[in-house]
Design an enzyme around this catalytic site. Structure first.
Site, PDB file in Angstrom:
ATOM      1  N   HIS A   1     -20.993  31.020  71.884  1.00 56.59           N
ATOM      2  CA  HIS A   1     -19.718  30.636  71.256  1.00 56.59           C
ATOM      3  C   HIS A   1     -18.682  31.766  71.295  1.00 56.59           C
ATOM      4  CE1 HIS A   1     -21.126  26.788  69.950  1.00 56.59           C
ATOM      5  NE2 HIS A   1     -22.047  27.282  69.148  1.00 56.59           N
TER       6      HIS A   1
ATOM      7  N   ASP B   1     -28.488  24.312  74.957  1.00 60.75           N
ATOM      8  CA  ASP B   1     -28.339  24.334  73.514  1.00 60.75           C
ATOM      9  C   ASP B   1     -27.691  23.019  73.055  1.00 60.75           C
ATOM     10  OD1 ASP B   1     -28.228  26.593  71.162  1.00 60.75           O
ATOM     11  OD2 ASP B   1     -26.582  25.156  70.929  1.00 60.75           O
TER      12      ASP B   1
ATOM     13  N   HIS C   1     -25.294  22.690  71.044  1.00 59.75           N
ATOM     14  CA  HIS C   1     -23.844  22.892  70.935  1.00 59.75           C
ATOM     15  C   HIS C   1     -23.259  23.395  72.254  1.00 59.75           C
ATOM     16  CE1 HIS C   1     -25.691  23.487  66.941  1.00 59.75           C
ATOM     17  NE2 HIS C   1     -24.734  22.641  66.595  1.00 59.75           N
TER      18      HIS C   1
END
Length: 187
Positions: free
Chosen positions: A42, A79, A81
């Protein structure tokens, strides 16, 4: 949060980046897995969130590119996300292709690896899609299959060069067995 303002976090985050870089270098001799935290996918070049302070996989791949050790890379992210930081880091960079798995679409990973050319396969290995984790989607054996697919295409297309680093996976009662299944598939 500016990472350097928290010395303990900064120190651990820098060590995680170092672990990803080491895994990428080991990949030239054998498959490697960096069991590192904090995760990174992220984190963008100019921002961080989601417990990701530096984008471990992006930094490792970028270092290989800058040093001329590779010309092209693919990044597979399974993942739960979306790795917005990884996508941001390589937006408009033709030498690096990023694929985020959707749902339980393991075949999509295979298709992505089949249709691209690359010198290394880098993997953002998140295990939070597991049926006993946040995602509630994948079985442990699915991670072994993902690892097997990555191994197959790395051996076919880039002399076996492949490495992965840990991203998500929050249920510690299943995380270890999921990581083990993936690594066994990728070996």
């Amino acid at each position: 949060m500016y990472v350097k303002s928290e010395p303990e976090i900064y120190e651990v985050a820098v060590l995680a980046v170092g672990g990803a870089i080491l895994a990428s270098e080991i990949a030239f001799n054998e498959p490697a897995f960096g069991a590192i935290r904090p995760p990174g996918h992220h984190a963008s070049p100019d921002s961080s969130w989601g417990f990701c302070y530096f984008n471990n996989i992006a930094i490792a791949v970028k270092k290989l590119l800058v040093e001329g050790r590779i010309k092209k890379a693919v990044i597979v992210d399974f993942d739960l996300h979306f790795g917005d930081g990884t996508a941001n880091a390589f937006a408009g960079v033709e030498e690096v292709k990023y694929h985020h798995m959707k749902g339980a679409d393991i075949a999509g990973i295979e298709q992505f690896l089949k249709e691209n050319e690359y010198d290394i396969v880098a993997v953002s290995a998140g295990f939070d899609r597991h049926k006993d984790d946040w995602g509630g989607i994948l079985e442990t054996e699915d991670y072994r299959e993902i690892g097997r697919i990555i191994k197959e295409y790395a051996e076919e297309k880039c002399e076996g060069r492949r490495f992965a680093v840990l991203e998500g996976g929050y249920n510690h009662s299943v995380l270890g067995k999921n990581v083990r299944a993936f690594v066994e598939g990728m070996e």
